[in-house]
Structures are given as C-alpha cells and as structure tokens.
Design an enzyme around this catalytic site. Structure first.
Site, PDB file in Angstrom:
ATOM      1  N   HIS A  48      32.732 -34.080   4.182  1.00 61.01           N
ATOM      2  CA  HIS A  48      33.851 -34.097   5.124  1.00 61.01           C
ATOM      3  C   HIS A  48      33.576 -35.005   6.323  1.00 61.01           C
ATOM      4  CE1 HIS A  48      37.504 -32.283   6.812  1.00 61.01           C
ATOM      5  NE2 HIS A  48      36.914 -32.514   7.968  1.00 61.01           N
ATOM      6  N   HIS A  94      44.138 -28.777   4.964  1.00 57.27           N
ATOM      7  CA  HIS A  94      43.485 -27.479   5.031  1.00 57.27           C
ATOM      8  C   HIS A  94      43.574 -26.912   3.627  1.00 57.27           C
ATOM      9  CE1 HIS A  94      41.844 -24.050   7.245  1.00 57.27           C
ATOM     10  NE2 HIS A  94      42.432 -23.341   6.310  1.00 57.27           N
TER      11      HIS A  94
END
Lengths: 672, 80, 231
Positions: A48, A94
């Site tokens: 990430h 998300h």
C-alpha cells in the site's frame, strides 16, 4: 511488549516482509532492528505504501500537461481550472480483502469481494495549496485531530508471541470512521491554513504516524524527531510500536511556523480537537522515535521510502479472445424484449436507490445530478464549473486488459464531453488480485499500459491515484477494475447538456462508427448467456475527433441533448435518453449492413447520440460532420410515450421505466 | 460508583427501527418473538458514592439530555 | 434586514442559507458561533441551518439544542423575533422545546436526498407571504430523521391552530401521496403559536436559481425580507 526483543524469522514473516526484504533492512541499518523499527519498515514497505509491485509500471503513465499543477506523489493531484482557481482530487479505496469478510460477518447475500472506491474533489485558490514537504530545521511538528487508539494494527502481528499477557485485550479493531470528527478536522485545518501558520500538512492514512512523518521529512530532505509521550492516546499503555502503526482515523500531521503554536492551538480547541506538539524537524536526515526518554527507533529517513523494494514481478499477457461475428449469433429473444430485460438488469438498472441516500444537492451548486453521463457542479457563483465522472468496464478489462484500460479512460473522456466539459485529468484506483500470480500481474501491467496509451492520446494525464492489490475471494481474484475518475472543466455551466430528450419532434443523430461489436458485450452476456469474445477496440484518434466534434456542437448551442454510447450500445442509450426525458422516440433508420441485434446492442466505441431541434439543423450538422470526417447518421425523431425501432414492436416508456426503476429496490429488499 | 441509564421509547410511539429489527429476527425463523422496541443504554461512572445523590444527578442528566421526554422514558439503575 | 446564522460543530448548509438570504435581502447575514451567549444587537432573524450538529449523536439536534447560544435564541423568539430552523435546525428547535413534537427516523429507515413537492398551507405568515395559499412548490430534501411525530393532542392543536406550514405532496398537490418519510399528516414544517418560529425539514435555500434545480425556494426568503422591510 519489549522493544529490544530478538527478531526471529517468524516475526519478520508476520510483518509481511520476505527474507530478502529483511536482509535489505539489515544491510541498510547495519544492525538488527528494534521491534518498533521492524514495524516501521513493514508499514513503509508494504504494498500500500511502497507500490512495490506496481511502481515500475506506473512510471509509464503520463502525468503532465500545461494545466497540471501537481501530479502523483502528493496527498492529491491538482489542476488549474482558470480564474486563479485549482481543482484538487484523489480516489481512494476501502476494499475488504476476503480474509476480513468472515470476521465482519455481513456477507450473507453477497459473494465476492466488495470494492469501495471513493473520489473526492475540491476547489482551492491556485496560490494557496499546501503540500506535504517539510521545510526549515527545528520547526514544530504538530499532531491534530482525534486521539490515537489501537485501530487497524495488523492482526497477524498483534496475535504474535512477541506480545505480553495483555495481548488478548489488545485484539485489533477495524478502524472506525467518525464523519463528525472528520468534519471538525476539515473545518479546523481550513481555518488554520488561513492564518499562514502551516508549512506542511499530511493526513495520517494507512500506517498513520509512520508514513505521514516519513513523507514530510523525506520530501523536505529533513530529519524528524518524535516524542511519543506527547501523542494524544485514546487507550492507556500504548507502546511505541502500536502508536507508530495505528491507523486511527481523522488525524493530521503538520509542520508549523515557529511562534504560531498558540494561535493554532486556539483554533483546534475551538473545534474540540486534540492538538499536541509531538516533535520537530532536524537536519540529521534520521527518523528518531522516543518514548519515556528512550530511543525506540532511529532510522535513515530517505531510505525508508527510496530504498523500498521494487519488484519486476513476472507476468503473462491474457490470451486474446476471438472476435465475434454478429451474424453468427442468433438472438434468443426479440430485440424489444431484450431492451426491457437489459435496462432492468443489474448493470443498467437505475441506481437511484443508492444515490438518493447521499446528499447531492448540498452547497446549491449541483447543475447536473446523478443519473447522467457526468455530474456538473458550478464553481462558486459561476459561470465556470466542473464535470465529474468515474468509469471502468471490468468485463472488458478481464477479456483484454490493454483495450479495457484504454476503454476506461475513453469512456470517462466521453462522459465529460457529453455534458459539455473539456476533459482535463484523471485519478485512478487500480483494484486487482494477487500480483504474485503472473496472470493477475499481467492484468495489472496491461491495464496500466492501456490507461497510459489512452491518457497520452487524449491529453488526459493521471494526477493522482491509488493501488489496491490482493483483492480476492476464495482464492479467485476480482475482475480487474482500474477505476478511472475523470475531471473536466466547463467554461459556462449554463451551456451544458443533459441526456434527456427535451421536446417532441427533435431529430436524433448518431455520431461515430457502428460495426455491431458484440464480443464481451452486455447483450451477449445477459441475453445470449455467453461471456466471451474480444471486447470492442478503442480507436483513440477517432475518440478525440468525435469528442471535439461533440464539444463544438454543444458550445455552439446546437445539441439539445447528448449521451455517450457505452455498454448496451445504441438501444440502451436511446432508452436512457427516453427515460430521462419521459419522452419516446421513433427510429426509422439503423446503421446499415447489420442484423438489428448487432446494430442495437453492439458496443462499438467512440459514439454519441445527440438531438437537434429541427430538420434544418440536422442537415447543417450532417454537413458539418461530413466535412470534419466524422461519421454521422440521422436515426429518427423524438416524441410520444413509446420507443419504436425499425422492425420491432414498440416499447412503452411505462414498461421501460418499471423495469429500470424496480430492479434495485426490489433486490435490496430481498424480493428478487 | 457505576450506574446505568436506559432510555426507551414510550409505548405507542412508532419505532421504525424496532419494527425493522423485529422483521429481521422473524425472517431468521426465530419463533416466539412478539415484538421488538429498541432503546439506548448509557453506562455512567459517578464520583459520588451516595446512592441518593446519584439518583438525583442521573435524573437530571436523563431529563435534561439523555432522554427526549416527549417520546422517551428512562430508567436508572445503580450498579454499585 | 439583519440575520444571524448559528453555526454548530457539524453544520454544513450554513453557506447555502447565507447565499439565499443575501440574494433576497442584499445584506450578508452574520455567522454566530454556538458558544456565543448573545445575538448581535438588532437581529431580526435567527437561522438554525442544516447539517449534522454533533454528528447526530444521542438524537439529532439534542446536543446542539443545549448550546449556550440557544438561551439567546429562546429569548429572541419569546420577544417575537423570527426564528427559522431548516432540517437539522428544525430538529434543534423541537429538541429545545421551541416547537412541539419530535423528528424520528424516516419510515423507510434510510437517509433520503431528492427533489420534493410541498404544499404551502398558508400564505399569511412572515415566512410565506410571497407564495399563494395551497401553492405547490418543488424544493430539496436531504435527511434521515424527518419523520414528524407528536401525540394526538399536539397534532390537533397544530391543525386546529392552522400552524402547519408545509405538507409533503406529489406534483399534483396530493398530500396523501409523496410523503417521503412517514410524517403524520404529511407535515413538512410547523409554526410556533405566534407564527414567528418556523421549523421545516426541506431545503428552500437550495432552490434559488434556475440553473441549479429551480427557484421555488426564493419565496421564503423574499417573504422574510418583505416582512422585515415593512416592519
């Protein structure tokens, strides 16, 4: 939990670091890391934060244009929109990886990974934009917002043997968002920025305090020293490790002008938020973390980001699928019934049930609401505005990642053109499966290449983005989903167009080439039950030319309605225009040389439908198209309460509307 | 001293959330549920250890803020 | 006309109502922080704007209604000053006791944002003189808790006292249809006894320009301006 415990191979593995990555850490710092340092590396070097699987390929994306103020690498991208104003935007995900699904326990009705991509778009004065880059030595680093708790600290790590007996109580929690706190933080930050106290600002997202502090320092070629005793905590007894890895929401890190601390603190107290000076910038280029007077971590700040692993992972190209000859497919049902079935299928059914649950009218600047090709919002008191859209067709990306990537950009481009905007830049959210599998890695690589090619050809650069990998369910990757969020500028919001048919007796024109491309089409999948065939190729030169032609029609005020053609083809586009305007149409002519089902449902790219007010105007437009080398065809006229197609039985608007509007509400209440 | 204030809707006040929960429970096949009314629980820590004093304080808290007396009732429990 | 728009933590439509008041009156309203104890001298109109004050925690409007500034708003209302509560502002007004009843979760249990038709129940008030009695107007709604509930006596008092300001209806004006949230008698807004306090769920402030949905909301702000101008 001790900071100086022995770092075992198991502990390294639990932090998601490979043995060679750990060796890289040892080489970099010349000693065994502390537990806090290991945590910091794992946060900075995970997929990430480091983009280690995608970075190599993302480099190929075009990021520049004369109107780009800030490209990728900052909190958000920034473009110039004229009049001294800038548009700031970014897409985030998300997503819920499959391993969380079981724990969350809400997947009784849905199988598959839920992707949540959200795009935020804001407006700023072009000369009042704040960046993450810290400047000046000895400047205060300030923590703002909500308190730090044990949110989102990785499960495997938390459960490890390295924790003391209290570990059971410290079970990780999924971070809980608090929109109210977020709103207060937003207001307080904006108010503080007005005072001139802010040197740099960075939000604490994933890997919270760690990545925000490292980014601020590394970008400014400065060291950062933090005293964790000053960090506002929600729970007692939090260790340095936990504080550095916490993903608690609604927190910001700022570097302030020295001497402005009191003024800043007063603003945050007014908004009921925590404010704490937790450190300072240094000239050492070290990232130093102290707690209870002890040094818990001391790492080279630049290397934490710059020396992150970079992988050229093996990948294979998705095998090409054969093209589908439209004449080889026999329609299993009449075309009129197929239109009704498609318009009431999950892909085309009205999403009103969703968007009516979000406030899309606040601020009183919504010129075009959800349901059209792109939203149009006025900027301030106008006349300028922005056109906003997001798009991707995962079905195409799976069939041919390169063409699918191109198509996602082209469709966002068309959406903006269709409302009367000038496409300016995109943000992307690349949702893919496991990059360690060459087939999924191939999807990522070729989608990125396709995006890049289209962005280059359409002068539509990427200014921000996000990558979300390892999305899978039961070991099967999600469909490759490179979501493209497009932003366009509108010179005058009073001159935009919507897709709705406006008046009886207007003339309907089709712009672009129709070859009846049925491969990977919605009709082939939903009506014929065949998910196969090569997806439609995207001719970027034609996209550009047709887009420019449509823009000129809208600017000259000739188009009374405009809609881009995408999946579902001509038939669905006509149905959508009729539904939006509550007005039917009689089509006399379809593209020649094709069976009706191919002419109606083929998904050839680069096409638009426009209406013009009368026959004389239609003749003018056809002439203009011909001299511009743009294919154009007059199809028929608007009017009545039915959609009538050549050789097909008329479809009442009522029937279309019922199919279109009923599906999603019925599905959500479990009726179907 | 710990105390709990429970706030519930007065009888007769329509409770759309309770109705939805009731419907969901029944759809799970949980037989024997007549009806569901939902409410709120506030767990409160008090400085004082005098029950009478606590009662007065909590009554004020409930009536001033925790409950909307137009549609809600409250109940105070001293948990000790 | 001097207007004061109260801002609470979580207010978010204060800018919208300021724009509408400015458009109607030519005067920029003042923003007042909820922690203030007084209203500016000579305030004609107090507006409690839409939003989600205090995150809608506990009950919508409950915590905001106990803010320091609300005492000043109460005494302004007692003296006959105009008070307008929109959406969350309406919720704050009922929580503070300035208007009767409560606003419960929408019958459909979902937040709902859409264009909505209203019937203007009476035109002889400081807020609605620019409309005609029974005029049908189109404004925005955006709320999750707009389901107006009160006991039978209160409803009778409101109905008999001609204190219903607006009712939800469909495009044809049928109040039996088009009720988006389950409110009793399709009530969308109510007046205080002296007609100087108006609470309403819909957002007239978002319908003040033809380009942005329409202009049916302008009448409310024009009415207030005309009333204060004449006074």
């Amino acid at each position: 939990m001790q900071n100086n415990i022995a770092i075992t191979p198991e502990l390294v593995a639990q932090h998601g670091l490979k043995p060679d990555e750990y060796q890289r850490i040892l080489d970099l710092i010349g000693r065994e890391p502390t537990l806090t340092e290991l945590g910091i590396f794992s946060a900075m070097w995970n997929e990430h934060c480091s983009y280690k699987s995608s970075r190599l390929h993302l480099k190929g994306l075009p990021t520049k244009a004369p109107w780009v103020i800030q490209g990728p690498g900052e909190n958000a991208g920034v473009i110039d929109i004229g009049d001294g104003l800038a548009c700031v935007f970014k897409m985030e995900s998300h997503n819920h990886p499959s391993y969380i699904e079981g724990q969350m326990g809400f997947h009784t009705r849905y199988d598959g990974n839920i992707l949540v991509n959200a795009m935020a778009v804001g407006i700023a004065k072009a000369d009042e934009i704040f960046y993450a880059k810290a400047t000046g030595v000895g400047n205060p680093i300030v923590y703002l917002g909500s308190k730090t708790g044990r949110d989102g600290i990785h499960g495997a790590t938390m459960a490890s043997a390295a924790f003391d007996d209290a570990a059971e109580e410290k079970r990780p929690t999924v971070q809980v968002g608090d929109p109210f706190a977020e709103k207060l933080l937003l207001e307080a930050c904006l108010e503080l920025m007005q005072t001139g106290a802010v040197i740099a600002i960075q939000d604490m997202g994933a890997a919270g305090l760690t990545s925000s502090a490292v980014e601020m320092g590394a970008k400014g070629d400065l060291g950062i020293e933090l005293d964790l005793d000053k960090v506002p905590c929600r729970e007692t007894g939090m260790t340095a490790y936990e504080m550095m890895l916490s993903e608690s929401q609604e927190r910001m890190l700022m570097v302030l002008q020295p001497g402005k601390e009191k003024e800043a603190e007063a603003i945050f107290i007014k908004w009921g938020l925590d404010f704490a000076i937790i450190g300072k910038t240094t000239d050492t280029l070290r990232f130093v973390i102290k707690q209870h007077g002890e040094v818990m971590a001391d790492l080279p700040i630049k290397e934490l980001g710059d020396q992150a692993p970079l992988y050229d992972r093996p990948f294979v190209e998705t095998p090409k699928r054969p093209e589908i000859d439209p004449k080889s497919v026999t329609p299993p049902m009449g075309n009129a019934n197929a239109i009704v079935k498609l318009i009431g299928s999950p892909d085309f059914a009205s999403k009103r049930w969703v968007w009516e649950q979000y406030d899309h009218l606040i601020l009183g600047n919504t010129v075009q609401s959800p349901g059209g090709d792109a939203a149009v919002v006025r900027v301030g008191e106008g006349p300028r505005g922005l056109a906003l859209t997001s798009d991707v067709t995962p079905r195409y990306c799976e069939a041919d990642p390169f063409e699918g990537g191109k198509q996602a950009v082209a469709e966002a481009y068309r959406n903006i053109v269709a409302v009367g905007g000038t496409p300016r830049a995109i943000t992307d959210n690349l949702n893919f499966g496991n990059p360690e599998r060459p087939d999924y890695m191939g999807q990522l690589v070729y989608c990125i290449r396709g995006l890049g090619e289209a962005c280059k050809a359409l002068d539509f650069p990427v200014v921000s983005g996000n990558v979300s990998l390892y999305n899978e369910t039961n070991g099967r990757g999600i469909l490759p989903t490179p979501t493209v969020g497009g932003v366009g500028t509108v010179e005058d919001v009073s001159k935009t167009t919507t897709l709705a048919f406006k008046a009886e007796g207007e003339f309907i024109l089709l712009i672009g080439v129709t070859k009846g491309w049925l491969g990977s089409s919605a009709w082939l999948a939903t009506i014929a039950g065949r998910e196969e065939g090569a997806p439609p190729p995207v001719d970027l030169e034609a996209e550009r030319k047709h887009g420019a032609f449509i823009s000129s029609l809208i600017q000259d005020g000739h188009a009374t309605a405009c809609h881009d053609l995408s999946d579902g083809g001509l038939a669905i586009a006509l149905a959508e225009m009729a539904l939006a305007g509550n007005m039917g149409a009689k089509i006399d002519k379809l593209p020649e040389g094709l069976p009706n089902h191919a002419a109606l449902f083929g998904e050839d790219q680069g096409r638009y439908l426009v209406t013009v007010k009368d026959q004389a105007m239609a003749a003018i437009i056809l002439k203009r198209a011909s001299s511009a080398g743009v294919p154009a065809l007059m199809l028929g006229k608007t009017g009545g309460q039915e959609l009538t197609l050549p050789g097909e039985s008329p479809i009442s608007l009522e029937r279309l509307k019922k199919a279109h509007e009923d599906w999603l509400p019925s599905y959500m209440t479990g009726e179907i | 001293m710990k105390a709990r204030v429970t706030v519930t809707l007065k009888n007769g006040v329509l409770d759309p959330q309770g109705k939805a929960i009731e419907g969901a429970l029944k759809s799970f096949g949980l037989e024997g549920i007549e009806s569901v009314r939902q409410g709120k629980i506030f767990d409160i820590e008090l400085i004082s250890s005098d029950p009478a004093e606590a009662e007065t304080l909590l009554k004020a808290a409930a009536e001033k803020l925790l409950a909307n007396m137009v549609v809600e009732n409250y109940r105070i429990e001293i948990l000790g | 006309m001097k207007s004061a728009v109260i801002t609470f933590p979580g207010s978010n439509r204060e800018g919208d109502v300021i724009r509408a008041l400015h458009q109607a009156s030519g005067v920029e309203p003042l923003k007042i922080w909820h922690q203030d104890h007084e209203l500016p001298q000579g305030t004609d109109l107090v507006v409690l704007p839409g939003g989600f004050s205090y995150g809608d925690y506990l009950r919508c409007g409950a915590i905001a209604s106990r803010s320091p500034v609300m005492d000043a708003v109460r005494s302004h209302a007692t003296k006959g000053g105009l008070v307008l509560g929109i959406c969350n502002g309406f919720q704050i007004l009922v929580e503070s006791g300035l208007l009767p009843g409560v606003l419960m979760r929408n019958a459909g249990l979902k937040f709902i944002c859409k264009m909505q038709h209203l019937k203007v129940c009476r035109a002889n008030t400081p807020f609605t003189s620019a409309y005609k009695k029974n005029q049908i107007i189109k404004v925005a709604i955006a709320h999750g808790e707009g389901n107006y509930i009160a006991d039978d006596d209160t409803i009778a008092m409101l109905e008999d006292g001609n204190r219903i300001a607006f009712r939800y209806c469909d495009a044809e004006g049928d109040t039996e249809k088009g009720n988006p949230n389950g409110s009793i008698n399709s009530i969308a807004g109510i007046y205080s006894k002296k007609l100087n306090v108006l609470g309403m769920m819909p957002h007239p402030e978002n319908l003040i320009e033809a380009l942005v949905g329409g202009t049916d909301g302008r009448g409310l702000f024009a009415s207030i301006t005309a009333y204060k101008g004449a006074a």
